[in-house]
Structure formats: structure tokens, C-alpha cells
Design a protein around this motif. Structure first.
Motif, PDB file in Angstrom:
ATOM      1  N   ASP A 157      -9.729  11.419  40.261  1.00 10.74           N
ATOM      2  CA  ASP A 157     -11.010  10.951  39.742  1.00 10.74           C
ATOM      3  C   ASP A 157     -10.714   9.310  39.472  1.00 10.74           C
ATOM      4  OD1 ASP A 157     -12.162  13.477  39.842  1.00 10.74           O
ATOM      5  OD2 ASP A 157     -11.741  13.717  37.612  1.00 10.74           O
ATOM      6  N   GLU A 158      -9.650   8.868  39.145  1.00 12.39           N
ATOM      7  CA  GLU A 158      -9.578   7.817  38.907  1.00 12.39           C
ATOM      8  C   GLU A 158      -9.244   6.992  40.285  1.00 12.39           C
ATOM      9  OE1 GLU A 158      -8.596   9.659  35.290  1.00 12.39           O
ATOM     10  OE2 GLU A 158      -7.818  10.113  37.262  1.00 12.39           O
ATOM     11  N   TRP A 159      -8.714   7.557  41.383  1.00 21.82           N
ATOM     12  CA  TRP A 159      -9.035   6.842  42.689  1.00 21.82           C
ATOM     13  C   TRP A 159     -10.161   6.689  43.261  1.00 21.82           C
ATOM     14  CZ3 TRP A 159     -11.073   9.436  46.733  1.00 21.82           C
ATOM     15  CH2 TRP A 159     -11.046   8.849  48.045  1.00 21.82           C
ATOM     16  N   LYS A 160     -11.201   7.878  42.833  1.00 19.20           N
ATOM     17  CA  LYS A 160     -12.493   7.352  43.313  1.00 19.20           C
ATOM     18  C   LYS A 160     -13.222   6.262  42.439  1.00 19.20           C
ATOM     19  CE  LYS A 160     -14.905  10.901  43.360  1.00 19.20           C
ATOM     20  NZ  LYS A 160     -15.472  12.561  42.856  1.00 19.20           N
ATOM     21  N   GLU A 161     -12.717   5.878  41.418  1.00 20.50           N
ATOM     22  CA  GLU A 161     -13.278   4.740  40.612  1.00 20.50           C
ATOM     23  C   GLU A 161     -12.793   3.388  40.968  1.00 20.50           C
ATOM     24  OE1 GLU A 161     -15.961   5.194  38.859  1.00 20.50           O
ATOM     25  OE2 GLU A 161     -15.536   7.267  39.307  1.00 20.50           O
ATOM     26  N   LEU A 162     -11.835   3.260  41.880  1.00 23.91           N
ATOM     27  CA  LEU A 162     -11.284   2.072  42.291  1.00 23.91           C
ATOM     28  C   LEU A 162     -12.338   1.371  43.034  1.00 23.91           C
ATOM     29  CD1 LEU A 162      -7.535   3.073  43.718  1.00 23.91           C
ATOM     30  CD2 LEU A 162      -8.130   1.933  41.473  1.00 23.91           C
ATOM     31  N   SER A 163     -12.097  -0.180  42.992  1.00 23.89           N
ATOM     32  CA  SER A 163     -12.988  -0.902  43.729  1.00 23.89           C
ATOM     33  C   SER A 163     -12.215  -1.750  44.616  1.00 23.89           C
ATOM     34  CB  SER A 163     -13.683  -1.637  42.754  1.00 23.89           C
ATOM     35  OG  SER A 163     -13.020  -2.513  41.920  1.00 23.89           O
ATOM     36  N   ASN A 164     -12.876  -2.506  45.404  1.00 30.03           N
ATOM     37  CA  ASN A 164     -12.360  -3.310  46.285  1.00 30.03           C
ATOM     38  C   ASN A 164     -12.973  -4.862  46.010  1.00 30.03           C
ATOM     39  OD1 ASN A 164     -12.850  -0.750  48.244  1.00 30.03           O
ATOM     40  ND2 ASN A 164     -10.906  -1.996  48.988  1.00 30.03           N
ATOM     41  N   PRO A 165     -12.071  -5.728  45.437  1.00 28.60           N
ATOM     42  CA  PRO A 165     -10.639  -5.521  45.176  1.00 28.60           C
ATOM     43  C   PRO A 165     -10.735  -4.965  43.679  1.00 28.60           C
ATOM     44  CG  PRO A 165     -11.331  -7.720  44.499  1.00 28.60           C
ATOM     45  CD  PRO A 165     -12.678  -6.772  45.182  1.00 28.60           C
ATOM     46  N   ASP A 166      -9.390  -4.443  43.071  1.00 25.19           N
ATOM     47  CA  ASP A 166      -9.214  -3.931  41.829  1.00 25.19           C
ATOM     48  C   ASP A 166      -7.710  -4.728  41.538  1.00 25.19           C
ATOM     49  OD1 ASP A 166      -9.676  -2.429  39.385  1.00 25.19           O
ATOM     50  OD2 ASP A 166     -10.371  -0.779  40.864  1.00 25.19           O
ATOM     51  N   VAL A 167      -7.821  -4.849  40.220  1.00 30.36           N
ATOM     52  CA  VAL A 167      -6.252  -5.316  39.717  1.00 30.36           C
ATOM     53  C   VAL A 167      -5.886  -4.419  38.697  1.00 30.36           C
ATOM     54  CG1 VAL A 167      -5.193  -7.218  38.887  1.00 30.36           C
ATOM     55  CG2 VAL A 167      -6.815  -7.644  40.556  1.00 30.36           C
ATOM     56  N   TYR A 168      -4.820  -4.225  38.485  1.00 32.83           N
ATOM     57  CA  TYR A 168      -4.058  -3.524  37.431  1.00 32.83           C
ATOM     58  C   TYR A 168      -3.046  -4.309  37.071  1.00 32.83           C
ATOM     59  CZ  TYR A 168      -6.964   1.067  37.555  1.00 32.83           C
ATOM     60  OH  TYR A 168      -8.014   1.767  37.566  1.00 32.83           O
ATOM     61  N   ARG A 169      -2.608  -4.353  35.834  1.00 30.07           N
ATOM     62  CA  ARG A 169      -1.248  -4.916  35.173  1.00 30.07           C
ATOM     63  C   ARG A 169      -0.269  -3.917  34.753  1.00 30.07           C
ATOM     64  NH1 ARG A 169      -2.355  -9.165  31.420  1.00 30.07           N
ATOM     65  NH2 ARG A 169      -3.481  -7.580  30.162  1.00 30.07           N
ATOM     66  N   LEU A 170       0.985  -3.871  35.361  1.00 30.29           N
ATOM     67  CA  LEU A 170       2.223  -3.037  34.730  1.00 30.29           C
ATOM     68  C   LEU A 170       2.974  -3.838  34.226  1.00 30.29           C
ATOM     69  CD1 LEU A 170       3.109   0.035  35.506  1.00 30.29           C
ATOM     70  CD2 LEU A 170       4.372  -0.887  37.419  1.00 30.29           C
ATOM     71  N   SER A 171       3.024  -3.581  32.897  1.00 28.33           N
ATOM     72  CA  SER A 171       3.781  -4.518  31.889  1.00 28.33           C
ATOM     73  C   SER A 171       5.061  -3.558  31.306  1.00 28.33           C
ATOM     74  CB  SER A 171       3.059  -4.807  30.537  1.00 28.33           C
ATOM     75  OG  SER A 171       1.994  -5.529  31.026  1.00 28.33           O
ATOM     76  N   GLU A 172       6.100  -4.435  31.683  1.00 28.77           N
ATOM     77  CA  GLU A 172       7.358  -3.489  31.251  1.00 28.77           C
ATOM     78  C   GLU A 172       7.315  -3.988  29.676  1.00 28.77           C
ATOM     79  OE1 GLU A 172      12.082  -3.613  32.683  1.00 28.77           O
ATOM     80  OE2 GLU A 172      11.027  -5.540  32.747  1.00 28.77           O
ATOM     81  N   LYS A 173       7.719  -2.657  29.111  1.00 26.54           N
ATOM     82  CA  LYS A 173       7.952  -2.750  27.642  1.00 26.54           C
ATOM     83  C   LYS A 173       9.376  -2.129  27.167  1.00 26.54           C
ATOM     84  CE  LYS A 173       3.767  -3.626  26.775  1.00 26.54           C
ATOM     85  NZ  LYS A 173       3.193  -4.889  26.722  1.00 26.54           N
ATOM     86  N   LYS A 174       9.710  -2.123  26.114  1.00 24.76           N
ATOM     87  CA  LYS A 174      10.940  -1.488  25.821  1.00 24.76           C
ATOM     88  C   LYS A 174      11.263  -0.386  26.106  1.00 24.76           C
ATOM     89  CE  LYS A 174      11.652  -5.029  21.888  1.00 24.76           C
ATOM     90  NZ  LYS A 174      11.877  -5.107  20.359  1.00 24.76           N
ATOM     91  N   ASP A 175      10.382   0.554  25.963  1.00 25.55           N
ATOM     92  CA  ASP A 175      10.188   2.027  26.219  1.00 25.55           C
ATOM     93  C   ASP A 175       9.532   2.664  27.502  1.00 25.55           C
ATOM     94  OD1 ASP A 175       7.741   1.459  25.346  1.00 25.55           O
ATOM     95  OD2 ASP A 175       7.549   2.981  24.067  1.00 25.55           O
ATOM     96  N   GLY A 176       9.306   1.558  28.588  1.00 19.38           N
ATOM     97  CA  GLY A 176       8.834   1.962  29.613  1.00 19.38           C
ATOM     98  C   GLY A 176       7.943   0.885  30.119  1.00 19.38           C
ATOM     99  N   TYR A 177       6.658   1.324  30.679  1.00 22.88           N
ATOM    100  CA  TYR A 177       5.548   0.530  31.164  1.00 22.88           C
ATOM    101  C   TYR A 177       4.432   0.905  30.591  1.00 22.88           C
ATOM    102  CZ  TYR A 177       8.430  -1.592  35.000  1.00 22.88           C
ATOM    103  OH  TYR A 177       9.407  -2.095  35.734  1.00 22.88           O
TER     104      TYR A 177
END
Length: 180
Positions: free
Chosen positions: A152-172
Motif C-alpha cells: 500500500d505504501e508502494w502504491k502511494e509513492l510519487s515521482n519524485p519522492d524523497v525519504y530520509r533514512l537517519s542513523e540513530k543509536k538504536d538503528g534507523y
């Protein structure tokens, strides 16, 4: 802490590896450049598909960062045969990560492939990296770090789309920061 910006390419003329950006896609690439202009970017990695490299070229030129092409960022192949019900098949691969179809790659295989890129970024000197890729492979990367991300989230992606993956002490942490 590392920040990885995950960018889905701008609007393109098709799905073939050599499909170019549309006129609207070229405008979106300029808008993407403006979005990133005040953010520090040390490194840019892109799928070898033309629409991905064209998406990020305006920004790369403006900030003077070379685009590194990485074939592991290529779109996932669901099957090499035509599937009339391809969306149903794709949905099934989000539920069963080991499911694959003729000539295709399972979700787990694709996740492993793109996760290798992220792990290499983690061990690199770059603090702020952009990855430019495609909807399905991006969805699987996001699922790797945010388990509830699915079809469902894949279906909601747009062109373009930007996500931020931020490293944290316990993961991302995963955050959608821009979409069109």
C-alpha cells in the motif's frame, strides 16, 4: 549520525532502462535541486537507469558532486515474463519475502542487494548521501528499516519522492520529507 536521502526518480517516458525524463520530469529534477540546495550532500549514488541519473544531474552539477552509478540500485525485476496480474503478484511478494516469479528476484534478494549499498554508506566517510533509484527497490529498502512499509505504501509513492533514512543509536528512522 549519517543521513541517507532516498530519492525515487522523476516522471519518465517509460520503464525501460533507457527511458528518459518527460518534460515534466525535467522540471521536477529542477525542483528537486532546489529542495536539496541548502542541505549538505557529500555523496550521490544512482541507479544506472537513465531516468535516475537524469533526476539527480541538475543537483550534482550545481553542488559539484560526481554521481556514482551503482547497478545494485537498479529496479527489481518481478519477472522476465509478462504478468497480466502483476500488481497482485507484486503484493504477494511483500507478504512472502521469498516468493519469486520466472526470471525475477524475490523481495528478500532485492532487499539484501540494496541493503548492501546502505551498509557501505554507513562505513564510508560521507555523512549525507543521496541514493536515487526506483519505486519497488526503494519500497523494499524502506521495508528493511520500517517493517510496516508494504504494498500500500508502494502504491502511494510519487515521482519524485524523497525519504530520509537517519542513523540513530538504536538503528534507523525513516521519514518521508518530500513528494510530488
Amino acid at each position: 549520525m549519517k543521513e541517507i536521502y532516498i530519492v525515487r526518480h522523476c516522471q519518465a517516458t517509460g520503464q525501460a532502462p533507457d527511458a528518459e525524463l518527460t518534460t515534466r520530469g525535467q522540471q521536477q529534477a529542477e525542483e528537486l535541486e532546489a529542495f536539496f540546495q541548502d542541505r549538505p550532500i557529500d555523496r550521490i549514488l544512482s541507479s544506472p537507469f537513465l531516468r535516475a541519473t537524469q533526476t539527480i544531474e541538475p543537483l550534482a552539477e550545481k553542488i559539484g558532486v560526481t554521481v556514482e552509478v551503482d547497478k545494485r540500485l537498479s529496479e527489481r525485476v518481478l519477472s522476465t515474463t509478462s504478468l497480466d496480474d502483476w500488481q497482485d503478484k507484486l503484493k504477494a511478494t511483500f507478504d512472502d519475502l521469498d516468493l519469486y516469479f520466472a526470471g525475477g528476484e524475490s523481495s528478500r534478494q532485492a532487499m539484501d542487494r540494496i541493503s548492501q549499498v546502505v551498509e557501505e554508506i554507513r562505513s564510508s566517510e560521507a555523512e549525507h548521501t543521496i541514493i536515487v533509484a526506483h519505486g519497488n527497490i526503494i519500497s523494499l529498502l524502506l521495508k528493511q528499516y520500517h517493517a510496516s512499509f508494504g504494498f500500500d505504501e508502494w502504491k502511494e509513492l510519487s515521482n519524485p519522492d524523497v525519504y530520509r533514512l537517519s542513523e540513530k543509536k538504536d538503528g534507523y528512522s525513516v521519514e518521508r520529507i518530500w513528494s510530488k
